[in-house]
Design an enzyme around this catalytic site. Structure first.
Site, mmCIF file in Angstrom:
data_model
loop_
_atom_site.group_PDB
_atom_site.id
_atom_site.type_symbol
_atom_site.label_atom_id
_atom_site.label_comp_id
_atom_site.label_asym_id
_atom_site.label_seq_id
_atom_site.Cartn_x
_atom_site.Cartn_y
_atom_site.Cartn_z
ATOM 1 N N GLY A 104 0.828 -1.201 0.000
ATOM 2 C CA GLY A 104 0.000 0.000 0.000
ATOM 3 C C GLY A 104 0.862 1.250 0.000
ATOM 4 C CG PHE A 105 4.352 1.217 -0.372
ATOM 5 C CD1 PHE A 105 5.231 0.689 0.563
ATOM 6 C CD2 PHE A 105 4.102 0.498 -1.522
ATOM 7 C CE1 PHE A 105 5.855 -0.525 0.337
ATOM 8 C CE2 PHE A 105 4.719 -0.719 -1.760
ATOM 9 C CZ PHE A 105 5.599 -1.228 -0.826
ATOM 10 C CG ASN A 129 9.508 -12.303 12.581
ATOM 11 O OD1 ASN A 129 10.579 -12.322 11.980
ATOM 12 N ND2 ASN A 129 8.615 -13.276 12.474
ATOM 13 C CE LYS A 167 13.417 -15.765 7.925
ATOM 14 N NZ LYS A 167 13.013 -17.089 7.401
ATOM 15 C CD GLN A 169 7.926 -3.458 7.561
ATOM 16 O OE1 GLN A 169 7.969 -2.748 6.565
ATOM 17 N NE2 GLN A 169 6.897 -3.480 8.358
ATOM 18 C CE LYS A 194 11.772 4.049 20.898
ATOM 19 N NZ LYS A 194 12.861 5.059 20.787
ATOM 20 N N GLY A 206 8.005 0.429 9.766
ATOM 21 C CA GLY A 206 7.683 0.447 8.339
ATOM 22 C C GLY A 206 8.215 1.670 7.608
ATOM 23 C CD GLU A 207 4.910 5.326 7.650
ATOM 24 O OE1 GLU A 207 4.549 6.150 6.821
ATOM 25 O OE2 GLU A 207 4.292 5.101 8.704
HETATM 26 MO MO1 MOS Z 1 1.694 4.955 5.528
HETATM 27 S S1 MOS Z 1 2.199 6.428 4.225
HETATM 28 O O1 MOS Z 1 1.293 5.727 6.927
HETATM 29 O O2 MOS Z 1 0.684 3.885 4.775
#
Ligand code: MOS
Length: 705
Positions: A234-235, A597, A599, A604, A667, A670-671
């Site tokens: 999705g991003f 995890n 892995k 990520q 924390k 992903g970003e």
């Molecule tokens: Mo993200 S840009 O918070 O899916």
């Protein structure tokens, strides 16, 4: 039995590999028919008429929906506050590629063929195709960060401090329009059963989709059923409920049959948001010892026409909190163009803003003749200086140290153009990363059976990040059951409520609710903490036990500032004659809290760094200045990193066991890893060549000076 932290394989990995994980467009719904979108070919103006005769005569056509015959939607309610995107409710055209009609036919091929014959007449206005031409018409966002704060902030007197400072940087940085391009294009199958709507849709937020669709069609939330067990990335572009999902439901209503509407790759550039272009004006200054004395960050981000909604890229957020500096001012302004509405894209604000911030910090270090890492350490802050609160935790110093050691930073020459390998110029650059730790309320249902299995249900999403896996690990640990015996279900609006899978908050939000529901189950049985729950059931001669629990953030949010951090180190190798730029090594060291995890976390981190390399060197959406049409709406000409662009990437997770931010100590991961990558590369390019490039993507031609 500690599953948390172990790098176990994805529990849904096998299903994905053998093609049994069903994505939105892949569900078999009997009698489904197909819809395609017809899009405007002008950038601004209005529709004056349609010629549908040829299209209507085509085989299999069931309906052609235009603003002239489209059902009226309830667009005034709260549902469409963020995305008042065009839904065939009027004849106005706000951007090139706006949907102007939906053609429904028995087969996709028939719909496509008929769609190509729809003729539209327009009244053409002159589109505003570039924000740069109208920067002087910038305006303040009305609803910055959902109205939770002002778009501007100030502490001290940054202008006076700048004027009196010893060393200064005054520069403008530019980032481009970028599109998310997840592997899975957006798709929806919609079916009405009387007044009840079921949608299989690709979304990062099933509850948001449920609420938006209920609002637009004027029905109860409980009458909208959203199903989304798998998402192919999705991003951010599947965070809001964009027009195609609504138009699929509208088409299903019109033809009285289930309708499938899947976007083409090209439509992924016009139909579900993008990272807006930014122009950022920074004025930073330091005293002669290298202490920051003034930081001003004026951010302009490109917008659609305001009638479509509002999205402001929050570029100044890191500038407010990353360094100790007494005089700081940040502003955010919007510049309306004839484009579709921008949206969140991986690390919104932080990735664009950090490119400017961490480039300017590097420029200041160069001006001071200080090592860029030394300069950052000199301005390190243990207290969050904008909110004036302690950080719940911050092990950034350790990220700098471990990252620098792994990279070999101490062997760096100070002067640019000083490291060569034959005809190749070598440059080393670094940058700081940060991303806020978000958390929202979530509820989870758990049912444990005496046969040693457990069912866990929550209305969250797995956007490819590993939610199924990580939540199964958490439940396994809490219940004393092996991971394989946990059946974890998500992606169904019938399950208890969870927030959107955005803002890197899924583990921090849903994880504590899984934990709480498991604890509630155990409490019902009043057993010893160490005993597996199924064993307690057997002992008590009870067939099963179940509980639903909510977990939500508390007072800690007011007492502490919560952020993840990282230190990014890049090596570039640049051909001295040709200017060809290759990133040859990359090291990222991160304070992401406790890792669930090893892995999926590493995946990520690598994925985020690769995303950042795309921002640094490749990704840019080009808009034709005449027509406002996107000219590279495909993944052949919209460049994303491929294997040959990606060097050896070393990721380091710096231990941090803090549990104040949330009960799992996660924390968000992903970003964070994409923030700072573009600046680290740009700073390395400067170090290699002596050329300061203040825009991304950095191209060969930028080095021909
Ligand atoms: Mo993200 S840009 O918070 O899916």
């Amino acid at each position: 039995m500690a599953n948390i932290g172990q790098g176990i394989d994805r529990v849904d990995g096998r299903l994905k590999v053998i093609g049994r994980a069903h994505y939105a467009a892949e569900f078999t719904v009997p009698d489904v028919v197909h819809a395609v979108l017809v899009q405007s070919t002008i950038g601004a103006g209005a529709i004056t008429g349609f010629d549908l005769a040829a299209a209507q005569k085509m085989p299999g056509v069931l309906a052609i929906i235009t603003p002239d015959n489209a059902p009226k939607l309830h667009t005034q309610g709260g549902a469409q506050q963020t995305v008042r995107a065009p839904l065939l409710q009027d004849r106005d055209i706000h951007y090139n590629g706006q949907h102007v009609a939906v053609v429904v036919a028995e087969t996709l091929e028939q719909a496509d063929a008929a769609g190509a014959l729809v003729r539209v007449q327009y009244r053409r206005d002159e589109p505003i195709t570039s924000m740069d031409a109208v920067l002087d018409q910038a305006y303040a966002p009305k609803n910055f960060r959902n109205g939770e704060r002002s778009p501007d902030s100030r502490r001290g007197d940054p202008d006076a401090a700048f004027d009196g400072a010893a060393v200064k940087v005054d520069a403008t940085y530019i980032t481009p329009i970028e599109h998310h391009n997840p592997m899975e294009p957006h798709a929806t199958i919609a079916r009405w059963d009387g007044n009840r709507l079921t949608v299989w849709t690709a979304t990062q937020g099933i509850s948001g989709a449920q609420q938006t669709l209920a609002g637009l069609f004027g029905i109860d939330k409980a009458d909208v059923h959203v199903i989304c067990p798998y998402v192919g990335g999705g991003f951010g572009c599947k965070g809001n409920t964009w027009p195609p999902a609504t138009l699929a439901a509208m088409a299903a209503k019109v033809v009285g049959k289930p309708v499938k509407l899947a976007l083409t790759r090209a439509q992924m550039f016009t139909s579900n948001g993008y990272r807006p272009r930014t122009v950022q004006k920074l004025r930073f200054a330091a005293d002669d010892q290298g202490h920051l004395v003034s930081m001003r960050h004026d951010g302009f981000s490109q917008m659609s026409q305001p009638v479509l909604g509002e999205f402001a890229e929050p570029v100044g957020l890191a500038t407010e909190m990353l360094y100790a500096c007494p005089n700081v001012a940040v502003t955010h302004r919007l510049v309306a163009t004839n484009a579709s509405l921008p949206t969140y894209m991986r690390a919104p604000g932080l990735s664009s803003g950090d490119f400017a911030l961490e480039s300017a910090i590097d420029e200041l270090a160069v001006a001071l003749k200080q090592d860029p890492l030394e300069f950052r350490l000199r301005n390190y802050t243990e207290q969050e200086p904008h909110l004036n609160r302690p950080f719940a935790s911050k092990v950034l110093r350790e990220c700098y140290r471990q990252g620098a050691d792994a990279f070999g930073w101490s062997r760096r020459s100070h002067e640019p153009r000083a490291m060569r390998d034959g005809n190749i110029l070598i440059g080393w650059g670094m940058a700081t990363s940060t991303y806020p730790t978000h958390r929202m309320p979530a509820s989870v249902h758990v049912r444990v059976a005496a046969n040693g299995t457990a069912l866990v249900q929550v209305g969250t999403q797995d956007i490819g990040t590993g939610t199924y896996t990580v939540m199964s690990q958490i439940a396994a640990d809490e219940l004393g059951i092996p991971v394989e015996r946990i059946q974890f279900e998500l992606g169904d609006s019938a399950f208890p409520h969870a927030p959107v899978s955005g803002g890197s908050m899924t583990v921090a939000s849903v994880g504590p609710a899984v934990k709480a529901a498991c604890e509630a189950v155990r409490a019902k049985l009043q057993g010893d903490a160490g005993v597996p729950v199924p064993e307690l059931l057997v002992r008590g001669n009870t067939p099963f036990v179940e509980a639903t629990s909510e977990a939500k953030p508390g007072e800690e949010e007011k007492r502490y500032a919560m952020h993840a951090f990282g230190a990014q180190f890049a090596e570039v190798r640049i051909d001295a004659d040709l200017g060809e730029i290759r990133v040859s090594r990359f090291v990222g060291a991160f304070d992401a809290g406790r890792v669930m995890n090893a892995k999926t976390a590493r995946s990520q981190l690598i994925g985020g760094i690769v995303y950042g390399l795309g921002m640094a060197l490749l990704e840019e959406t080009h808009v034709d200045g005449e027509t406002g049409r996107i000219v590279n709406a495909n993944i052949a000409e919209y460049l994303v990193p491929v294997n040959a662009d990606v060097p050896d990437i070393q990721t380091i997770i710096v231990p941090n066991d803090e549990l104040t931010s949330n009960p799992l100590g996660a924390k968000g991961i992903g970003e964070l890893p994409m923030v700072g990558v573009a600046a680290a590369v740009a700073n390395a390019v400067y170090h290699a060549t002596g050329v300061r490039v203040r825009k991304v993507p950095i191209r060969i031609e930028d080095l021909l000076v």
